[in-house]
Design an enzyme around this catalytic site. Structure first.
Site, PDB file in Angstrom:
ATOM      1  N   ASP A   1       0.871  -1.165   0.000  1.00  0.00           N
ATOM      2  CA  ASP A   1       0.000   0.000   0.000  1.00  0.00           C
ATOM      3  C   ASP A   1       0.913   1.221   0.000  1.00  0.00           C
ATOM      4  OD1 ASP A   1      -2.445   1.480   0.242  1.00  0.00           O
ATOM      5  OD2 ASP A   1      -2.027   1.703   2.381  1.00  0.00           O
TER       6      ASP A   1
ATOM      7  N   ASP B   1      -0.008   5.077   1.062  1.00  0.00           N
ATOM      8  CA  ASP B   1      -0.184   5.960   2.221  1.00  0.00           C
ATOM      9  C   ASP B   1      -0.348   5.127   3.487  1.00  0.00           C
ATOM     10  OD1 ASP B   1      -0.142   8.106   0.401  1.00  0.00           O
ATOM     11  OD2 ASP B   1      -2.316   8.012   0.131  1.00  0.00           O
TER      12      ASP B   1
END
Length: 180
Positions: free
Chosen positions: A17, A19
Protein backbone atom coordinates in the site's frame (compact mmCIF):
# COMPACT_ATOMS: atom_id res chain seq x y z
CA UNK A 1 -3.96 3.45 -14.06
CA UNK A 2 -0.57 1.80 -13.97
CA UNK A 3 3.05 2.61 -14.47
CA UNK A 4 4.67 -0.71 -15.24
CA UNK A 5 8.07 -2.05 -16.18
CA UNK A 6 6.98 -5.46 -17.48
CA UNK A 7 9.41 -8.36 -17.58
CA UNK A 8 8.73 -12.05 -18.04
CA UNK A 9 10.81 -13.61 -15.26
CA UNK A 10 8.95 -15.44 -12.50
CA UNK A 11 9.59 -13.96 -9.06
CA UNK A 12 7.66 -13.52 -5.82
CA UNK A 13 5.74 -10.28 -5.57
CA UNK A 14 5.48 -7.86 -2.67
CA UNK A 15 2.38 -5.70 -2.96
CA UNK A 16 2.65 -2.54 -0.86
CA UNK A 17 0.00 0.00 0.00
CA UNK A 18 1.22 3.57 -0.42
CA UNK A 19 -0.18 5.96 2.22
CA UNK A 20 0.53 4.55 5.68
CA UNK A 21 3.19 2.12 4.43
CA UNK A 22 5.68 3.87 2.12
CA UNK A 23 4.79 7.33 3.34
CA UNK A 24 3.03 8.68 6.39
CA UNK A 25 -0.70 9.08 5.72
CA UNK A 26 -0.99 12.85 6.09
CA UNK A 27 -4.39 13.06 4.38
CA UNK A 28 -4.41 13.05 0.58
CA UNK A 29 -0.77 13.97 -0.15
CA UNK A 30 -0.35 14.75 -3.86
CA UNK A 31 2.75 16.94 -4.17
CA UNK A 32 6.32 15.82 -3.48
CA UNK A 33 6.70 18.38 -0.68
CA UNK A 34 3.73 16.74 1.11
CA UNK A 35 5.35 13.30 1.22
CA UNK A 36 6.79 12.26 4.58
CA UNK A 37 8.63 8.99 4.03
CA UNK A 38 8.06 6.16 6.46
CA UNK A 39 11.16 5.31 8.48
CA UNK A 40 13.10 2.55 6.70
CA UNK A 41 11.11 2.92 3.46
CA UNK A 42 14.08 3.12 1.12
CA UNK A 43 15.97 0.36 2.89
CA UNK A 44 12.87 -1.86 2.76
CA UNK A 45 12.50 -1.44 -0.99
CA UNK A 46 16.17 -2.24 -1.54
CA UNK A 47 15.85 -5.27 0.76
CA UNK A 48 12.90 -6.57 -1.28
CA UNK A 49 14.79 -6.03 -4.53
CA UNK A 50 17.89 -7.79 -3.17
CA UNK A 51 15.70 -10.70 -2.00
CA UNK A 52 14.43 -11.14 -5.57
CA UNK A 53 10.96 -9.68 -5.05
CA UNK A 54 9.08 -7.69 -7.63
CA UNK A 55 7.50 -4.72 -5.82
CA UNK A 56 4.07 -3.47 -6.89
CA UNK A 57 2.23 -0.55 -5.28
CA UNK A 58 -1.56 -0.94 -4.85
CA UNK A 59 -3.28 2.17 -3.54
CA UNK A 60 -6.80 3.53 -3.25
CA UNK A 61 -6.75 7.18 -4.31
CA UNK A 62 -10.23 8.48 -3.53
CA UNK A 63 -8.92 12.05 -3.61
CA UNK A 64 -9.56 11.85 -7.37
CA UNK A 65 -13.21 10.87 -6.83
CA UNK A 66 -13.55 13.63 -4.23
CA UNK A 67 -12.23 16.24 -6.67
CA UNK A 68 -9.12 17.01 -4.61
CA UNK A 69 -6.73 16.21 -7.48
CA UNK A 70 -6.66 14.55 -10.91
CA UNK A 71 -5.46 11.18 -12.13
CA UNK A 72 -2.65 13.06 -13.86
CA UNK A 73 -1.60 14.43 -10.46
CA UNK A 74 -1.51 10.88 -9.04
CA UNK A 75 0.56 9.65 -11.98
CA UNK A 76 2.97 12.59 -11.66
CA UNK A 77 3.47 11.88 -7.94
CA UNK A 78 4.04 8.18 -8.66
CA UNK A 79 6.61 9.05 -11.32
CA UNK A 80 8.43 11.28 -8.82
CA UNK A 81 8.24 8.61 -6.10
CA UNK A 82 9.59 5.98 -8.49
CA UNK A 83 12.56 8.22 -9.28
CA UNK A 84 13.29 8.62 -5.56
CA UNK A 85 13.07 4.85 -5.04
CA UNK A 86 15.30 4.09 -8.02
CA UNK A 87 17.96 6.59 -6.86
CA UNK A 88 18.08 4.85 -3.47
CA UNK A 89 18.46 1.34 -4.93
CA UNK A 90 14.82 0.24 -4.89
CA UNK A 91 12.81 -0.93 -7.86
CA UNK A 92 9.05 -0.59 -8.34
CA UNK A 93 7.64 -2.73 -11.14
CA UNK A 94 4.23 -1.05 -11.19
CA UNK A 95 1.98 1.45 -9.48
CA UNK A 96 -1.71 0.50 -9.57
CA UNK A 97 -4.20 2.95 -8.15
CA UNK A 98 -7.96 3.08 -7.85
CA UNK A 99 -9.57 6.53 -8.14
CA UNK A 100 -13.14 5.24 -7.60
CA UNK A 101 -15.38 5.61 -4.56
CA UNK A 102 -18.94 4.28 -4.15
CA UNK A 103 -20.29 7.61 -2.83
CA UNK A 104 -17.96 9.89 -4.81
CA UNK A 105 -18.94 13.53 -5.25
CA UNK A 106 -17.74 13.27 -8.89
CA UNK A 107 -20.20 11.09 -10.79
CA UNK A 108 -17.56 9.77 -13.23
CA UNK A 109 -15.82 8.07 -10.28
CA UNK A 110 -18.91 6.94 -8.34
CA UNK A 111 -18.79 3.14 -8.27
CA UNK A 112 -17.62 0.22 -6.19
CA UNK A 113 -14.87 -0.68 -8.62
CA UNK A 114 -13.24 -4.16 -8.56
CA UNK A 115 -9.88 -2.43 -8.00
CA UNK A 116 -10.97 -0.55 -4.87
CA UNK A 117 -9.67 -2.34 -1.79
CA UNK A 118 -10.99 -4.41 -0.05
CA UNK A 119 -11.69 -5.77 -3.54
CA UNK A 120 -8.66 -7.63 -4.93
CA UNK A 121 -8.67 -6.16 -8.46
CA UNK A 122 -5.32 -4.37 -8.28
CA UNK A 123 -3.64 -7.48 -6.88
CA UNK A 124 -5.17 -9.64 -9.60
CA UNK A 125 -3.96 -7.15 -12.22
CA UNK A 126 -0.40 -7.43 -10.89
CA UNK A 127 -0.61 -11.22 -10.86
CA UNK A 128 -1.86 -11.18 -14.47
CA UNK A 129 0.74 -8.67 -15.65
CA UNK A 130 3.75 -10.49 -14.20
CA UNK A 131 4.70 -14.16 -13.88
CA UNK A 132 4.68 -14.69 -10.13
CA UNK A 133 5.97 -17.11 -7.53
CA UNK A 134 2.60 -17.11 -5.78
CA UNK A 135 3.64 -19.11 -2.68
CA UNK A 136 6.08 -16.44 -1.48
CA UNK A 137 4.09 -13.37 -2.53
CA UNK A 138 2.45 -11.11 0.04
CA UNK A 139 0.91 -7.71 0.68
CA UNK A 140 1.78 -5.11 3.31
CA UNK A 141 -0.95 -2.64 4.21
CA UNK A 142 -1.96 -0.47 7.12
CA UNK A 143 -5.73 -1.02 7.01
CA UNK A 144 -8.04 -4.00 7.37
CA UNK A 145 -9.24 -3.37 3.80
CA UNK A 146 -5.68 -4.06 2.57
CA UNK A 147 -5.62 -7.41 4.38
CA UNK A 148 -9.11 -8.26 3.08
CA UNK A 149 -7.91 -7.64 -0.49
CA UNK A 150 -4.90 -9.90 0.07
CA UNK A 151 -7.10 -12.67 1.49
CA UNK A 152 -9.54 -12.34 -1.43
CA UNK A 153 -6.61 -12.71 -3.84
CA UNK A 154 -5.28 -15.74 -1.95
CA UNK A 155 -1.99 -14.21 -0.80
CA UNK A 156 -0.66 -13.47 2.68
CA UNK A 157 -1.32 -10.05 4.14
CA UNK A 158 0.64 -8.26 6.84
CA UNK A 159 -0.66 -5.25 8.75
CA UNK A 160 1.90 -2.51 9.25
CA UNK A 161 1.12 -0.30 12.22
CA UNK A 162 3.92 2.18 11.60
CA UNK A 163 7.49 2.30 12.79
CA UNK A 164 10.46 1.03 10.82
CA UNK A 165 9.28 -0.41 7.50
CA UNK A 166 12.62 -2.10 6.83
CA UNK A 167 12.44 -4.07 10.08
CA UNK A 168 8.82 -4.99 9.30
CA UNK A 169 9.77 -6.20 5.81
CA UNK A 170 12.56 -8.30 7.32
CA UNK A 171 9.97 -10.01 9.55
CA UNK A 172 7.61 -10.54 6.59
CA UNK A 173 10.39 -12.09 4.50
CA UNK A 174 11.28 -14.43 7.36
CA UNK A 175 7.70 -15.65 7.68
CA UNK A 176 7.08 -16.07 3.94
CA UNK A 177 10.21 -18.02 3.05
CA UNK A 178 9.15 -21.30 1.50
CA UNK A 179 11.73 -24.06 1.16
CA UNK A 180 12.23 -25.53 -2.28
Amino acid sequence: MVIANATRDTRPMAFLDRDGVLNVDTGYPIHPHEIVWMKGCFEALKRLKDAGYRVVIVTNQSGVARGFFSEGDVQALHNWMNGEFTRSGGDISAFYYCPYLPDAPLEAYRQDHPDRKPNPGMIFRGLRDYPTDFAQSFLIGDKDSDLEAAAAAGIRGFKFAGGDLDQFVLQCLSSTHVSS
